[in-house]
Enzyme design. Structure first.
Site, PDB file in Angstrom:
ATOM      1  N   HIS A 200       0.821  -1.205   0.000  1.00 33.17           N
ATOM      2  CA  HIS A 200       0.000   0.000   0.000  1.00 33.17           C
ATOM      3  C   HIS A 200       0.858   1.260   0.000  1.00 33.17           C
ATOM      4  O   HIS A 200       0.490   2.277  -0.594  1.00 33.17           O
ATOM      5  CB  HIS A 200      -0.964   0.012   1.183  1.00 33.17           C
ATOM      6  CG  HIS A 200      -2.070   0.987   0.976  1.00 33.17           C
ATOM      7  ND1 HIS A 200      -3.170   0.712   0.200  1.00 33.17           N
ATOM      8  CD2 HIS A 200      -2.192   2.269   1.365  1.00 33.17           C
ATOM      9  CE1 HIS A 200      -3.941   1.783   0.142  1.00 33.17           C
ATOM     10  NE2 HIS A 200      -3.380   2.740   0.851  1.00 33.17           N
ATOM     11  N   GLU A 447     -10.407 -10.574  -7.679  1.00 33.63           N
ATOM     12  CA  GLU A 447      -9.045 -10.515  -7.143  1.00 33.63           C
ATOM     13  C   GLU A 447      -8.658 -11.803  -6.431  1.00 33.63           C
ATOM     14  O   GLU A 447      -7.544 -11.923  -5.921  1.00 33.63           O
ATOM     15  CB  GLU A 447      -8.910  -9.321  -6.200  1.00 33.63           C
ATOM     16  CG  GLU A 447      -9.981  -9.226  -5.139  1.00 33.63           C
ATOM     17  CD  GLU A 447      -9.937  -7.906  -4.393  1.00 33.63           C
ATOM     18  OE1 GLU A 447      -8.881  -7.231  -4.419  1.00 33.63           O
ATOM     19  OE2 GLU A 447     -10.944  -7.546  -3.768  1.00 33.63           O
ATOM     20  N   ASP A 471      -4.073  -7.947  -5.795  1.00 36.57           N
ATOM     21  CA  ASP A 471      -4.359  -9.145  -5.011  1.00 36.57           C
ATOM     22  C   ASP A 471      -4.474 -10.388  -5.881  1.00 36.57           C
ATOM     23  O   ASP A 471      -4.135 -11.489  -5.443  1.00 36.57           O
ATOM     24  CB  ASP A 471      -5.645  -8.954  -4.189  1.00 36.57           C
ATOM     25  CG  ASP A 471      -5.376  -8.261  -2.866  1.00 36.57           C
ATOM     26  OD1 ASP A 471      -4.252  -8.381  -2.346  1.00 36.57           O
ATOM     27  OD2 ASP A 471      -6.293  -7.600  -2.340  1.00 36.57           O
ATOM     28  N   CYS A 518      -8.631  -2.227 -12.183  1.00 38.07           N
ATOM     29  CA  CYS A 518      -8.382  -1.111 -11.262  1.00 38.07           C
ATOM     30  C   CYS A 518      -7.115  -1.324 -10.444  1.00 38.07           C
ATOM     31  O   CYS A 518      -6.801  -0.521  -9.569  1.00 38.07           O
ATOM     32  CB  CYS A 518      -9.576  -0.895 -10.336  1.00 38.07           C
ATOM     33  SG  CYS A 518      -9.913  -2.279  -9.220  1.00 38.07           S
TER      34      CYS A 518
END
Length: 570
Positions: A200, A447, A471, A518
């Site tokens: 992240h 994902e 993911d 995305c």
């Protein structure tokens, strides 16, 4: 002495500045800048903490039993001496007054400076006094925490602190919640010891459009406060204390990068159409309501992913209620001026933990493997009241503009049924209360490999799908994407990954359902041609990446891209 540290390049460009270290501590330390009007208040907080700790140590020394070893009293004397030493409190005051750090940050910064001085002492007895220093600082930090922290001031600009030099951030790691504090602050780049290309921290670095290197191992231990540092975000190299010649070379590269960015900016409002006339939708991934204007400015034709979990962070375990969420979603919808907004339900867990992660208020980091645990839709379904609050808030915002609802990490049909039932219940509650709401298209994130393998069942239940490649790669290859020890095995070009993406796009198109990507692959120009080749016509990415992806699309001819991309790297 000049030296280099190597890590993983995660956000391109060059940053040059003085190092600001956010040191690890056994006590959680808040890091934020204060404005000039609060400097005196922050200095007083430091003095009050010092006086409190001095009083505690004096009482402890006074109340020692008569048979206590003499060494114990002597140790308390050492702690008192360190507490009043100008090298600690006086220098800490400097960080507050000159750099406008809050007291906790200033104290941890000065601890870092002094700890290294102790490490370099030849005398073993003196070296061991570092532990005493750490204990004194920990007491001070706990005293500051007990005082309660003032609400952090709004983010300050690069000339609002005492120095004139640009700053770069050096840390062991930066939590997503902390990144929110730093998002509009003074740093021109950052480096962390840990992390992978799609951790992240790396994702946020790209969203900030600032150079960053992660997974640089011991960088926070070898760089000192105020060292001059060059961050080469293209090569994944950190240069510490560079020579004047090297500085000038990288400053030239900085200017070249700025010129390239200006050139790309001219494409912002050019329609994304390939050479053979294929229209491509470029959407924005955003994290906060205030990001909506930036998405429009970057040329996005909508929001493909609003990460609602950031509304849940930095709240000391208190979750946002329905009204607070509705207000946030309203701001995004209205900020996008009629363009579509896709809101993902809260996706917490793994590298985005909350202070409260279950009905029993257990801290999530206690999970043995948080990436495979109670996260995303699994957590939402375990907190039905919270989940219905969020769904009601999103439905109410949909009355104000086009909204899509996106559900993360679905893996089986039982989760699909439970999610749709929760949505139906939220609609019914709004009807019964007489509150207005709008209709939403409902989509699923693909994902988890299981979802891609039974994509036909997902397409029967949902209006659209969005592929979360971060993911999907992690779970397909069984690699923790935030762990630099296995980062070299994280391979978006793996044939299995490309096959799952191809399968999802092909099935969606055959079913007449919209499909987008995305994840980070959407914003990486190395993958643009491959994704177009696989049939993708909707990309969602950080606003900062839209222009560079648009350039790739404007140069592409889908008729010449070939029939298959599943053979590996081009």
């Amino acid at each position: 002495m000049s030296f280099q540290v190597f890590g993983l390049p995660v956000s391109r460009g060059v940053a040059i500045g003085r190092a600001v270290l956010v040191a690890s501590s056994r006590v959680d330390v808040a890091h934020y800048f204060i404005d000039a009007s609060r400097v005196a208040t922050e200095v007083q907080r430091l003095r009050d903490a010092r006086d409190t700790v001095a009083s505690e140590l004096t009482v402890m020394q006074r109340d020692l039993p008569g048979d206590a070893p003499h060494e114990l009293s002597a140790l308390l004397d050492v702690h008192l001496m360190l507490l009043h030493d100008e090298a600690l409190t006086g220098a800490t005051r400097h960080w507050i007054e000159e750099r406008h750090y809050n007291a906790e940050w200033a104290l941890s910064a000065q601890l870092e400076v002094l700890a290294r001085q102790f490490d370099e002492m030849e005398d073993e007895y003196l070296r061991e006094r570092k532990a005493d220093l750490e204990q004194v600082v920990e007491r001070l930090l706990r005293s500051l925490t007990a005082q309660g922290q003032p609400t952090p001031a709004p983010a300050v600009g690069p000339r609002d602190f005492g120095g004139e030099d640009p700053l770069v951030l050096i840390a062991n790691d930066i939590a997503p919640a902390d990144m929110l504090q730093f998002k509009k602050s003074v740093f021109t780049g950052f480096v962390t010891d840990v992390g992978g290309r799609t951790s992240h921290t790396a994702i946020v670095a790209r969203s900030l459009d600032i150079p960053a290197v992660v997974g640089a191992r011991e960088v926070s231990r070898v760089v000192r406060q105020d060292d001059w540092v060059i961050i080469d975000g293209d090569a994944g190299v950190v240069l510490v204390d560079p020579s004047p010649l090297l500085l000038e070379e990288y400053r030239f590269r900085q200017r070249q990068s700025e010129l390239e960015r200006e050139r790309l900016d001219r494409l912002r409002h050019t329609p994304a159409v390939t050479l053979d006339g294929e229209v491509v939708e470029l959407l924005a991934n955003i994290e906060l309501p205030g990001d909506a204007p930036g998405a429009i400015e970057a040329g996005a034709v909508g929001v493909g992913l609003f990460r609602s979990e950031f509304l849940f962070m930095n709240r000391d375990g208190e979750l946002p209620g329905e009204e607070e969420q509705f207000e946030a979603y309203r701001r995004v919808v209205e900020g996008m001026r009629g363009l579509p907004v896709t809101i993902r339900t809260v996706d917490v867990g793994a590298d985005k933990p909350l202070e409260r992660m279950s009905v029993n208020e257990l801290r999530h980091e206690h999970a043995l493997n948080p990436a495979l645990g109670l996260r995303a839709i699994r957590w939402s379904l375990s907190e039905p009241s919270m989940f219905r609050q969020q769904l009601r808030a999103i439905l109410r915002a949909a009355a104000l503009g086009p909204v899509k609802l996106l559900i993360p990490m679905l893996g089986n049909t039982s989760e699909i049924r439970a999610t749709l039932e929760a949505l139906a219940r939220a609609r019914q509650q709004l009807r019964e209360s007489g509150r207005s709401f709008g209709e939403v298209e409902v989509g699923a994130m693909i994902e988890v490999p299981a979802a891609a393998l039974i994509i036909d069942r997902f397409l029967e239940a949902f209006d659209f799908v969005s592929i979360g490649t971060n993911d999907l790669i992690q779970y397909t290859l069984a690699i923790d994407r935030a762990d630099e020890a296995v980062a070299h095995l994280y391979d978006p070009w793996h044939p299995a990954v490309l096959e799952l993406i191809r399968r999802t796009i092909s099935a969606s198109q055959a079913a007449g359902k919209a499909v987008s990507v995305c994840g980070e692959m959407a914003g990486d120009p190395a993958f643009t041609a491959t994704l177009l080749q696989l049939g993708l016509r909707s990309f969602s990415m950080h606003p900062a990446q839209i222009s560079v992806i648009k350039q790739q699309i404007l140069r592409a001819d889908t008729r010449r891209l070939g029939a298959s991309a599943a053979g590996g790297r081009p």
